[in-house]
Design a protein around this motif. Structure first.
Motif, PDB file in Angstrom:
ATOM      1  N   LYS A   1     -51.217   5.577  -1.035  1.00 30.87           N
ATOM      2  CA  LYS A   1     -50.433   5.895   0.153  1.00 30.87           C
ATOM      3  C   LYS A   1     -49.417   4.791   0.423  1.00 30.87           C
ATOM      4  O   LYS A   1     -48.281   5.064   0.817  1.00 30.87           O
TER       5      LYS A   1
ATOM      6  N   THR B   1     -45.063   5.107   0.373  1.00 32.53           N
ATOM      7  CA  THR B   1     -44.275   4.937   1.595  1.00 32.53           C
ATOM      8  C   THR B   1     -42.787   4.770   1.287  1.00 32.53           C
ATOM      9  O   THR B   1     -42.401   4.500   0.147  1.00 32.53           O
ATOM     10  N   GLN B   2     -41.978   4.912   2.319  1.00 34.62           N
ATOM     11  CA  GLN B   2     -40.525   4.858   2.135  1.00 34.62           C
ATOM     12  C   GLN B   2     -40.075   3.537   1.519  1.00 34.62           C
ATOM     13  O   GLN B   2     -39.125   3.490   0.733  1.00 34.62           O
TER      14      GLN B   2
ATOM     15  N   ARG C   1     -39.360  11.145  -0.323  1.00 35.42           N
ATOM     16  CA  ARG C   1     -40.385  11.295   0.720  1.00 35.42           C
ATOM     17  C   ARG C   1     -41.626  11.947   0.091  1.00 35.42           C
ATOM     18  O   ARG C   1     -41.865  13.135   0.227  1.00 35.42           O
TER      19      ARG C   1
ATOM     20  N   LEU D   1     -44.927  11.858   0.604  1.00 33.98           N
ATOM     21  CA  LEU D   1     -45.991  12.443   1.411  1.00 33.98           C
ATOM     22  C   LEU D   1     -45.486  13.128   2.674  1.00 33.98           C
ATOM     23  O   LEU D   1     -46.282  13.728   3.403  1.00 33.98           O
ATOM     24  N   THR D   2     -44.206  13.057   2.938  1.00 32.19           N
ATOM     25  CA  THR D   2     -43.658  13.673   4.157  1.00 32.19           C
ATOM     26  C   THR D   2     -42.776  14.877   3.865  1.00 32.19           C
ATOM     27  O   THR D   2     -42.306  15.529   4.799  1.00 32.19           O
ATOM     28  N   ASP D   3     -42.536  15.161   2.610  1.00 35.64           N
ATOM     29  CA  ASP D   3     -41.779  16.345   2.219  1.00 35.64           C
ATOM     30  C   ASP D   3     -42.774  17.464   1.894  1.00 35.64           C
ATOM     31  O   ASP D   3     -43.622  17.300   1.016  1.00 35.64           O
TER      32      ASP D   3
ATOM     33  N   ALA E   1     -45.634  16.838  -1.066  1.00 31.75           N
ATOM     34  CA  ALA E   1     -46.865  16.202  -0.595  1.00 31.75           C
ATOM     35  C   ALA E   1     -48.066  16.566  -1.462  1.00 31.75           C
ATOM     36  O   ALA E   1     -48.822  15.691  -1.907  1.00 31.75           O
TER      37      ALA E   1
ATOM     38  N   THR F   1     -52.705  12.566   3.543  1.00 35.56           N
ATOM     39  CA  THR F   1     -51.809  13.485   4.256  1.00 35.56           C
ATOM     40  C   THR F   1     -52.447  14.170   5.458  1.00 35.56           C
ATOM     41  O   THR F   1     -51.734  14.658   6.328  1.00 35.56           O
TER      42      THR F   1
ATOM     43  N   GLY G   1     -51.004  17.636   6.103  1.00 37.44           N
ATOM     44  CA  GLY G   1     -49.581  17.800   6.405  1.00 37.44           C
ATOM     45  C   GLY G   1     -48.702  17.510   5.215  1.00 37.44           C
ATOM     46  O   GLY G   1     -49.212  17.235   4.123  1.00 37.44           O
ATOM     47  N   PRO G   2     -47.402  17.577   5.395  1.00 38.62           N
ATOM     48  CA  PRO G   2     -46.711  18.047   6.610  1.00 38.62           C
ATOM     49  C   PRO G   2     -46.660  19.570   6.676  1.00 38.62           C
ATOM     50  O   PRO G   2     -46.551  20.227   5.649  1.00 38.62           O
TER      51      PRO G   2
END
Length: 294
Positions: free
Chosen positions: A128, A132-133, A151, A153-155, A159, A239, A242-243
């Motif tokens: 994780k 990250t970014q 991204r 884990l945020t896309d 993800a 996650t 998510g997302p």
């Protein structure tokens, strides 16, 4: 007469040794499973101090109409398709490479197996951080020309695939060892005979290794499929579904209903469906193993 009585007594001795384990399994596995099956047909939520109320097939009807449940089914199947083929093929290649008689080969085996002994919690937190970014992966991408980081884990489109990579990384060494045991049972004389016939290099693996390793391929395929179906730790740590529920699997949805929403009976219904799916995979495993040993 006495001899026959002694034989009859000896026949029950193995069952006496198995009885303590059977009793323990009864209290820890079989009884909770039967209780969960019964709760699938009841209403048992929010206030767990109340007795469950019988509602028949209502939970199953609710499950059939639950769009989020079907999305988790889709995500779980996608997880299977993304993880299982890689975990069948890639560890076999690793096993073939580390099955060579080379100096220091044990160090390579240890290096490939190390991720297996690392706790999934530790591995999940580490990956994780990498995702990250400003993590190492995005920093590396920026160094080779990507101006914007990915991204991971945020896309919603990435993800689940990012979590799959962690599962593959964690399982490569485990399945490599299974294949390595199979490779070491193959007689070197078969490869020598194949070399005389002109089958050398990678061709010998197509002619000899793959046919003889078929039981191991079936075993790894089923084990990895069952493990992928039950994936939870990676999702929870990295996650949490998510997302937008894009990485939520059946097991995580079950956990969410049982321990966050306290919808115990509905969670048991999801668990029953999951059990039937895993039971089907286990039956396939037994069938394929029996056919491969004929």
């Amino acid at each position: 007469m006495l001899k026959n009585i002694k034989i009859e007594q000896n026949k029950y001795v193995p069952y006496a040794f198995l009885l303590p384990a059977l009793i323990l399994l009864g209290f820890t596995v079989f009884f909770p499973a039967i209780q969960a099956f019964a709760l699938s047909f009841t209403s048992y939520e929010y206030d767990i101090t109340e007795l469950p109320q019988w509602i028949g097939w209502n939970n199953f009807q609710r499950l059939w109409q639950d769009e989020l449940f079907w999305q988790t089914i889709e995500n779980t199947l996608l997880y299977l398709l993304g993880v299982v083929p890689v975990l069948i093929i890639a560890p076999l290649g690793l096993a073939i490479m580390v099955n060579q008689k080379l100096r220091g080969i044990n160090w390579f085996r240890t290096a490939f197996y190390t991720p297996v002994v690392i706790s999934m919690v530790v591995a999940g937190i580490a990956w994780k951080a990498l995702y990250t970014q400003n993590g190492l992966l995005n920093q590396f991408l920026k160094q080779i020309g990507f101006t914007e980081g990915i991204r991971w884990l945020t896309d919603p489109k990435l993800a689940l695939w990012s979590v799959m990579l962690v599962t593959i990384w964690k399982g490569l060494g485990y399945y490599m060892v299974i294949y390595l045991a199979g490779l070491q049972s193959i007689s070197p004389e078969l490869y020598e005979a194949a070399a005389i016939d002109g089958s050398d290099s990678w061709q010998k693996h197509l002619d000899i290794t793959l046919p003889l390793m078929r039981p191991y391929l079936f075993l790894v395929g089923i084990i990895s499929a069952i493990s992928a179906t039950k994936v939870f730790e990676e999702i929870y740590i990295m996650t949490q579904g998510g997302p937008r529920n894009s990485s939520k699997t059946v097991v995580y949805y079950l956990y969410e209903k049982a321990f966050q929403d306290l919808d115990i009976s509905y969670a048991c219904t999801i668990g029953l469906v999951l059990f039937l799916g895993i039971l089907g995979l286990s039956i396939i495993n037994v069938k394929l193993t029996a056919d491969s040993n004929k």
